[in-house]
Every structure is written in structure tokens, then in C-alpha cells.
Design a protein around this motif. Sequence first.
Motif, mmCIF file in Angstrom:
data_model
loop_
_atom_site.group_PDB
_atom_site.id
_atom_site.type_symbol
_atom_site.label_atom_id
_atom_site.label_comp_id
_atom_site.label_asym_id
_atom_site.label_seq_id
_atom_site.Cartn_x
_atom_site.Cartn_y
_atom_site.Cartn_z
ATOM 1 N N ASN A 224 2.847 -7.193 -4.678
ATOM 2 C CA ASN A 224 2.532 -6.095 -3.719
ATOM 3 C C ASN A 224 2.136 -4.785 -4.028
ATOM 4 O O ASN A 224 1.286 -3.758 -3.026
ATOM 5 N N LYS A 225 1.855 -4.588 -5.248
ATOM 6 C CA LYS A 225 0.616 -3.298 -5.513
ATOM 7 C C LYS A 225 -1.020 -3.431 -5.266
ATOM 8 O O LYS A 225 -1.600 -2.722 -4.641
ATOM 9 N N VAL A 228 -1.150 -2.302 -1.816
ATOM 10 C CA VAL A 228 -0.585 -1.138 -1.535
ATOM 11 C C VAL A 228 -2.362 -0.737 -2.045
ATOM 12 O O VAL A 228 -3.204 0.250 -1.686
ATOM 13 N N LYS A 231 -4.524 -2.053 1.044
ATOM 14 C CA LYS A 231 -4.307 -0.066 1.696
ATOM 15 C C LYS A 231 -4.891 0.780 2.206
ATOM 16 O O LYS A 231 -5.306 1.784 2.882
ATOM 17 N N LYS A 232 -5.141 1.762 0.508
ATOM 18 C CA LYS A 232 -4.951 3.213 -0.113
ATOM 19 C C LYS A 232 -6.796 3.232 -0.012
ATOM 20 O O LYS A 232 -6.942 4.286 0.486
#
Length: 332
Positions: A224-225, A228, A231-232
Motif C-alpha cells: 500500500n505504501k 502512496v 502517487k506522490k
Amino acid sequence: MAKKKTRKPSTRKGNKKKQVVDFIKQIIVTACVVIVCFIAFWIGYEFIFPQDASSIGKKLESVEKGTEKNSGYPDDLYADTETDPANTDVPVISEPETIPFSMPDEVEMPRMESDRPEEIITRESFAVSYNRTYRIPNWVAYELTAQEAGSNKSSRSNKFVPDPELDGTPDTRDYSRSGYDRGHMAPAGDMKWSHQAMKESFYTSNICPQDHYMNQGIWNDLENKCRVWAKKHKSVWVVTGPVISKKMKRIGDTGIGIPEAFFKVLMYSTGTTLEGVAFVLENRNYEDSDLKKYAMPIDEAEKLTGIDFFHQLPDAVEDKMESELHLKKWGL
């Protein structure tokens, strides 16, 4: 007979010579006064504004290092400088606007540093190095973009099947009643952007025996990280897989090796620099799922896995990125 008047000798010629001598003396005296005044002024200036020899040495040193402005370079090269807070006397050149090289195609593709069997298959979604001896991947590599990480185009398949392009990949029944999950290396959650990518993620060449609580816990948190971070930072390059050893136990009729640990190596570009991080997790249940505790420089992961990551980068760039660990850059 009248006497003739005698004339006194003329003094005009003597007066003229005297005037010339006096003029020359005046010039010499004036010049001496000017020289004395100049020397006095210079001595006074040196007394009031003494020159620091050490600061000159620093400037020369900074020129050699390229941090001091030098007339041999265009002025705009030093237009964007900032002050080093540790030493306000030394200017520091700010980072360039872009990384000074072209990112190699398929930069995520690693290479084995040990003599290990592998068959490399490149798919739509990822590349896999398959180990026929242990029936598991050596590694799986791919770039995950922000658009892919945020897509919900395809739903989870849940249909595990042997790899149609590789002979002898395990049947899903080899995992039955083994006590281990069918653990994805390239996770299905990263493949929602394409039906084909989702399908490929369930090929058993992308699967390893994984502790159930690890698979559903800390490993899932790490996956999941990754989304993230993609996307960042617009995209992340991911290399993941099992830590293979010669003492692995096996399950199933095909003899699938049970890894003692798993790795996940990541890199992203800031536009000016590259940031890297690696995680190596034992194949067990984790009560503490704080990922920061298991993060390490990529160099350390290379020693543990026998794999050379991001070797296509320029050596100086690779060495710097892989030897450093900036947890705050990863939000850890």
C-alpha cells in the motif's frame, strides 16, 4: 678724448640656467612627496583593513572545488546559489533543475551477482526472473506510475494459474494445505490499470509461499505504501522478490522453495536527484509493523540478496543513491 663706457657682463643666460635647475628640483620634490603620501596611505589601509590569509586559502580551495565564482565560466552558472548554514562564508551551488543524464530504459531491471538459474520474461505489466530450481521468481521488476496506482479499471482476479510462457511453473494446488499463502511479488493492487496486467499478476511465476500473517499484515502495508509513493512522486521503480538460499524447505509436488525472507527495493526521482530505499522482511508473523525499523540502504539489500539493483545508472549516481538512506524523504 672721452673714455668709452664699459658694459657689465649680461646675467640673462645665468638666470635662465638657474630657473631650469629650480624647476627640476621642484618636480623631484613633488614626486617624492607623492610617493611618500602613497606609501603612508597604503600602510594606513593595511592597518585598518588587514587581509586574512586564511580566507584567501578558503577561496582558492573553493575555486578548485568549483563552488567559488570563476570568471572562466558563464555568470548564469552561479546564478542560483544558496548559503550553507554550517558555514556562511562558503556559497553552495543549488541542485540542477534536472538529473544530468537520461534515465535508462527499463532501469528497474536488476542483474544476478551469483550463478543462479533464471529465465527472464517481460510482460505488459512487469518483468520476472523465474528460478526453475525452486519454482519461484528470483525477482520481479516494474515501474509503477501515479496513474496506474490510482486506477480501478480492473477488479481483482483471484484466479491463480501456471504461467503459460514457462514450462513447469507450479499448479495452485501445490499450495493447498501447506500452511502458506500464495504471496504476490508484483501485487494485484498495483495492476488495476489493465485487465491483462491483473491476469499476469496471478501467474504462479509471480507467486511465493508466504506466511499468512505477513502476507496480510506488514507485506500488505508495504504494498500500500508503494502506491502512496507512486502517487506522490509521479512514479516509483520497484524490484521485489524472495531471498533465496540453498537451505530452503519445500512444499507441493513440484517442490516449491519456501523463502526465509523477502525484499522490496524502491527508487524515485525528485527531478534533480534519485532516492532509494530497501526493505528485507523475514517470512513470519510481525506483531510490530513499523516499516521504518526494517528499512535499509539498497547496498545492504544487495549483500543479502546477491542481486545488483539499478546497475544501469551511472556509477557515481548509483553509488550515492544506494549507499544513502533518507527515511524522511519516504515519510518514514
